[in-house]
Scaffold this motif. Structure first.
Motif, short mmCIF file in Angstrom:
data_model
loop_
_atom_site.label_atom_id
_atom_site.label_comp_id
_atom_site.label_asym_id
_atom_site.label_seq_id
_atom_site.Cartn_x
_atom_site.Cartn_y
_atom_site.Cartn_z
N SER A 1 -27.09 -12.41 10.52
CA SER A 1 -25.87 -13.23 10.52
C SER A 1 -25.50 -13.77 9.14
N ILE A 2 -26.21 -13.35 8.10
CA ILE A 2 -25.95 -13.90 6.77
C ILE A 2 -24.57 -13.52 6.23
N ASN A 3 -24.04 -12.39 6.65
CA ASN A 3 -22.72 -11.97 6.17
C ASN A 3 -21.60 -12.24 7.15
N SER A 4 -21.91 -12.85 8.27
CA SER A 4 -20.86 -13.11 9.25
C SER A 4 -20.05 -14.34 8.86
N ALA A 5 -18.85 -14.40 9.39
CA ALA A 5 -17.96 -15.51 9.06
C ALA A 5 -18.43 -16.82 9.68
N ASP A 6 -19.12 -16.74 10.81
CA ASP A 6 -19.58 -17.95 11.49
C ASP A 6 -21.05 -18.24 11.20
N PHE A 7 -21.49 -18.05 9.96
CA PHE A 7 -22.87 -18.33 9.56
C PHE A 7 -23.09 -19.83 9.60
N ASP A 8 -24.02 -20.25 10.46
CA ASP A 8 -24.29 -21.68 10.58
C ASP A 8 -25.76 -21.89 10.91
N HIS A 9 -26.62 -21.54 9.96
CA HIS A 9 -28.06 -21.72 10.17
C HIS A 9 -28.62 -22.80 9.26
N GLY A 10 -27.79 -23.44 8.49
CA GLY A 10 -28.24 -24.51 7.63
C GLY A 10 -28.94 -24.05 6.37
N GLU B 1 -27.76 -22.56 3.50
CA GLU B 1 -26.77 -22.12 2.52
C GLU B 1 -27.39 -21.82 1.16
N THR B 2 -28.40 -22.60 0.76
CA THR B 2 -29.04 -22.33 -0.54
C THR B 2 -29.83 -21.03 -0.49
N ILE B 3 -30.49 -20.78 0.63
CA ILE B 3 -31.23 -19.52 0.77
C ILE B 3 -30.26 -18.35 0.79
N LYS B 4 -29.16 -18.52 1.50
CA LYS B 4 -28.15 -17.46 1.56
C LYS B 4 -27.60 -17.16 0.17
N SER B 5 -27.28 -18.18 -0.59
CA SER B 5 -26.73 -17.94 -1.94
C SER B 5 -27.78 -17.32 -2.86
N ASN B 6 -29.05 -17.70 -2.71
CA ASN B 6 -30.11 -17.08 -3.52
C ASN B 6 -30.31 -15.62 -3.16
N ILE B 7 -30.24 -15.30 -1.88
CA ILE B 7 -30.39 -13.91 -1.45
C ILE B 7 -29.25 -13.06 -1.99
N ILE B 8 -28.04 -13.56 -1.88
CA ILE B 8 -26.88 -12.81 -2.37
C ILE B 8 -26.93 -12.67 -3.88
N LYS B 9 -27.38 -13.71 -4.58
CA LYS B 9 -27.49 -13.65 -6.03
C LYS B 9 -28.53 -12.61 -6.46
N ASP B 10 -29.69 -12.61 -5.81
CA ASP B 10 -30.73 -11.63 -6.15
C ASP B 10 -30.30 -10.21 -5.80
N ALA B 11 -29.61 -10.05 -4.69
CA ALA B 11 -29.12 -8.72 -4.31
C ALA B 11 -28.09 -8.22 -5.31
N THR B 12 -27.28 -9.11 -5.83
CA THR B 12 -26.30 -8.72 -6.84
C THR B 12 -26.98 -8.28 -8.13
N TYR B 13 -28.02 -9.00 -8.54
CA TYR B 13 -28.77 -8.60 -9.74
C TYR B 13 -29.42 -7.23 -9.56
N ILE B 14 -30.02 -7.00 -8.41
CA ILE B 14 -30.67 -5.71 -8.16
C ILE B 14 -29.64 -4.59 -8.16
N THR B 15 -28.49 -4.83 -7.56
CA THR B 15 -27.44 -3.82 -7.55
C THR B 15 -26.92 -3.56 -8.96
N LEU B 16 -26.81 -4.61 -9.76
CA LEU B 16 -26.38 -4.46 -11.15
C LEU B 16 -27.38 -3.62 -11.94
N TYR B 17 -28.66 -3.92 -11.80
CA TYR B 17 -29.68 -3.14 -12.52
C TYR B 17 -29.72 -1.70 -12.03
N ARG B 18 -29.52 -1.49 -10.75
CA ARG B 18 -29.48 -0.13 -10.20
C ARG B 18 -28.32 0.65 -10.80
N THR B 19 -27.18 0.00 -10.92
CA THR B 19 -26.01 0.66 -11.50
C THR B 19 -26.24 0.97 -12.97
N LEU B 20 -26.81 0.04 -13.71
CA LEU B 20 -27.09 0.28 -15.13
C LEU B 20 -28.08 1.42 -15.31
#
Length: 121
Positions: free
Chosen positions: A61-70, A72-91
């Motif tokens: 449910s992390i990408n759903s619009a009705d995410f309500d598990h409390g 939010e910091t874990i969600k933002s850290n997961i998305i941030k780390d996933a973005t970095y990994i995707t960036l390094y993969r692209t490079l």
């Protein structure tokens, strides 16, 4: 229509018949974008389950619009780390192609059968 308006018309400068997208490139980019979305989701799921040790319902449910598990910091850290990994993969997938094009492009121009050898590789 007066002469001034006729000169400013975009039809005068652009010939639509010359704008073509090759079907191969179009299909390749569609396939690449679909696989990129799947890989991005896979990276995000693996980070959520393995590195952050979250439950499967949280990770689903992390990408759903009705995410309500409390979490939010874990969600933002997961998305941030996933973005970095995707960036390094692209490079890492782009840099060898750039080096390949910089050195083998001029080399293939100097030799008669140079392009044929590169196409075989």
């Amino acid at each position: 229509m007066d002469e001034r308006t006729k000169e400013l018309s975009w039809h005068h400068y652009v010939n639509i018949r010359q704008l073509r997208v090759e079907p191969f490139v179009l299909l390749y980019m569609i396939g690449y974008s679909l696989s990129a979305m799947a890989v991005s989701q896979l990276v995000q799921d693996k980070l959520c389950r393995v590195d952050y040790e979250q439950s499967s319902t949280f990770c689903i449910s992390i990408n759903s619009a009705d995410f309500d598990h409390g979490g939010e910091t874990i969600k933002s850290n997961i998305i941030k780390d996933a973005t970095y990994i995707t960036l390094y993969r692209t490079l890492l997938s782009t840099l060898p192609c750039i080096v390949w094009a910089l050195f083998l492009g001029p080399w293939s121009d100097n030799y008669v059968n140079g392009r044929k050898y590169i196409m075989i590789v």
